[in-house]
Scaffold this active site. Structure first.
Site, PDB file in Angstrom:
ATOM      1  N   ASP A 173       0.813  -1.228   0.000  1.00  0.00           N
ATOM      2  CA  ASP A 173       0.000   0.000   0.000  1.00  0.00           C
ATOM      3  C   ASP A 173       0.837   1.265   0.000  1.00  0.00           C
ATOM      4  O   ASP A 173       0.330   2.339  -0.329  1.00  0.00           O
ATOM      5  CB  ASP A 173      -0.902   0.036   1.243  1.00  0.00           C
ATOM      6  CG  ASP A 173      -2.033  -0.978   1.134  1.00  0.00           C
ATOM      7  OD1 ASP A 173      -2.826  -1.075   2.091  1.00  0.00           O
ATOM      8  OD2 ASP A 173      -2.120  -1.650   0.101  1.00  0.00           O
ATOM      9  N   ARG A 232      -6.214  -0.166   0.688  1.00  0.00           N
ATOM     10  CA  ARG A 232      -7.368  -0.008   1.579  1.00  0.00           C
ATOM     11  C   ARG A 232      -7.575   1.455   1.960  1.00  0.00           C
ATOM     12  O   ARG A 232      -8.648   2.011   1.819  1.00  0.00           O
ATOM     13  CB  ARG A 232      -7.109  -0.820   2.860  1.00  0.00           C
ATOM     14  CG  ARG A 232      -8.283  -1.552   3.357  1.00  0.00           C
ATOM     15  CD  ARG A 232      -7.935  -2.531   4.466  1.00  0.00           C
ATOM     16  NE  ARG A 232      -6.536  -2.727   4.761  1.00  0.00           N
ATOM     17  CZ  ARG A 232      -6.092  -3.777   5.480  1.00  0.00           C
ATOM     18  NH1 ARG A 232      -6.933  -4.669   5.901  1.00  0.00           N
ATOM     19  NH2 ARG A 232      -4.819  -3.940   5.736  1.00  0.00           N
ATOM     20  N   ALA A 257      -4.239   6.115 -17.715  1.00  0.00           N
ATOM     21  CA  ALA A 257      -5.685   5.937 -17.490  1.00  0.00           C
ATOM     22  C   ALA A 257      -6.439   7.249 -17.687  1.00  0.00           C
ATOM     23  O   ALA A 257      -5.908   8.325 -17.398  1.00  0.00           O
ATOM     24  CB  ALA A 257      -5.920   5.420 -16.063  1.00  0.00           C
ATOM     25  N   GLU A 301      -9.209  -0.015  -4.124  1.00  0.00           N
ATOM     26  CA  GLU A 301     -10.290  -0.739  -3.433  1.00  0.00           C
ATOM     27  C   GLU A 301     -10.892   0.096  -2.295  1.00  0.00           C
ATOM     28  O   GLU A 301     -12.047  -0.091  -1.921  1.00  0.00           O
ATOM     29  CB  GLU A 301      -9.789  -2.059  -2.864  1.00  0.00           C
ATOM     30  CG  GLU A 301      -8.736  -1.870  -1.786  1.00  0.00           C
ATOM     31  CD  GLU A 301      -8.287  -3.165  -1.159  1.00  0.00           C
ATOM     32  OE1 GLU A 301      -9.104  -4.098  -0.999  1.00  0.00           O
ATOM     33  OE2 GLU A 301      -7.102  -3.262  -0.822  1.00  0.00           O
TER      34      GLU A 301
END
Ligand code: F6P
Length: 332
Positions: A132, A176, A191, A227
């Protein structure tokens, strides 16, 4: 508590595994043996500390693992270690085995546990490791480079099939509380939309950007979502599907999940992990008074740094604002 001259240390890997953990275990073990110390490996993180699953590590035990993903020691999230009884048992096992200090390789939760042991008077040094990259005390953590590269490879692959069918893809990746993987992979993968906890994008905004891309004649489009983003994959896909006629693109979802933690570590993660594992031993070796412990070893500007565990525990490092702005500009 004055630290006696170190003779025997232990090492454990804890929390979510990260590609590169084995390189850190290997480097710490060889650095300790080079100093004439014994090294002991703890199985399955703090759970193994409580059950006394501890065994000597010799040079040959860490041979041929630098290139392997995961952790040969095993890892776990231990609820029992959150209890006083569990922590007391862990300390008792360390003391009974005559272990002078402990190295903890892991992320936020793991370093919080390291701080608890250190506050109880035990010499502990943490090694910054989590895909992360949300740990205060290091610019980058073990596993991040591999996770970002795996995500970029997925984006590149989806680009080709998206072009074949004039489709858009949403890639959900780990993260997270911190959107670092999604942000960096989204920038590297070009993107159209990047949605992360630090920069939320409403489903309507995603649909609008996809519609604009379609109107500009783009043959495909990529949406990268962490996520932990508030408006996650399902909400975005549902909204785009409801407005399919206006948007133009159909939107399919690929959830990478634990794929980004699997497989062989990149060279970058092997080198970072080797540096941090060795630095943890060097830090312990400085400890005439034990004050050298109670820190996390990380990197800042490419240099090894140490941060008190008390300044790390329970905090989440955000993403670089300059990169966030860059992502916004590039997505226009
Ligand atoms: O903390 C690292 C991490 O990979 C997070 O990105 C992810 O949400 C979590 O661990 C998954 O935890 P577990 O492997 O226990 O399911």
């Amino acid at each position: 508590m004055p630290m006696q001259a170190i003779k025997r240390i232990a090492i454990l890997t804890s929390g979510g595994d990260a590609p590169g953990m084995n390189a850190a275990v290997r480097a710490a073990t060889r650095a300790a043996l080079a100093r004439g110390w014994e090294m002991h490996g703890v199985r399955n993180g703090y759970a193994g500390l409580i059950t006394d699953a501890i065994e000597p590590l010799h040079a040959r035990d860490v041979g041929g693992i630098i290139q392997r993903g995961g952790t040969v020691l095993g890892s776990a999230r231990s609820a029992e270690f959150a209890t006083d009884a569990g922590r007391s048992q862990a300390l008792a096992n360390l003391q009974r085995r005559g272990i002078d200090a402990l190295i903890v390789i892991g992320g936020n939760g793991s370093q919080t546990g390291a701080g608890v042991l250190n506050n109880a008077g035990f010499a502990v040094v943490g090694v910054a490791s989590t895909v992360d990259n949300d740990l205060v005390g290091s610019d980058v953590t073990i596993g991040v480079d591999t996770a970002v590269n795996i995500t970029v490879e997925a984006i590149d692959r989806l680009r080709t099939t998206g072009s074949s069918h004039k489709r858009a893809f949403l890639v959900e990746t780990m993260g997270r509380n911190c959107g670092y993987i999604a942000l960096m992979a989204g920038i590297a993968g070009g993107a159209e939309v990047i949605a992360i906890p630090e920069c939320e994008v409403e489903p309507q905004e995603v649909a609008e950007r996809l519609r604009a891309a379609y109107q500009r004649g783009k043959t495909h489009a990529l949406v990268v979502v962490a996520e932990g983003a508030r408006h996650g994959a399902q909400a975005i896909v549902r909204h785009v599907a409801e407005h399919r006629a206006e948007v133009g693109f159909g939107l399919r979802v690929t959830t990478l999940g634990h794929v980004v933690r699997g497989g062989a570590p990149t060279a970058g993660d092997r080198i970072l992990a080797t540096r941090l594992g060795s630095a943890a031993v060097d830090q312990l070796a400085r400890g005439a008074s034990g004050a050298s412990a109670g820190v996390l070893v990380g990197v800042r500007g490419g240099e090894i740094i140490t941060t008190p565990l008390a300044d790390v525990a329970g905090k989440t490092k955000g993403v670089n604002q300059e990169l966030l702005e860059l992502a916004r500009v590039l997505a226009q």
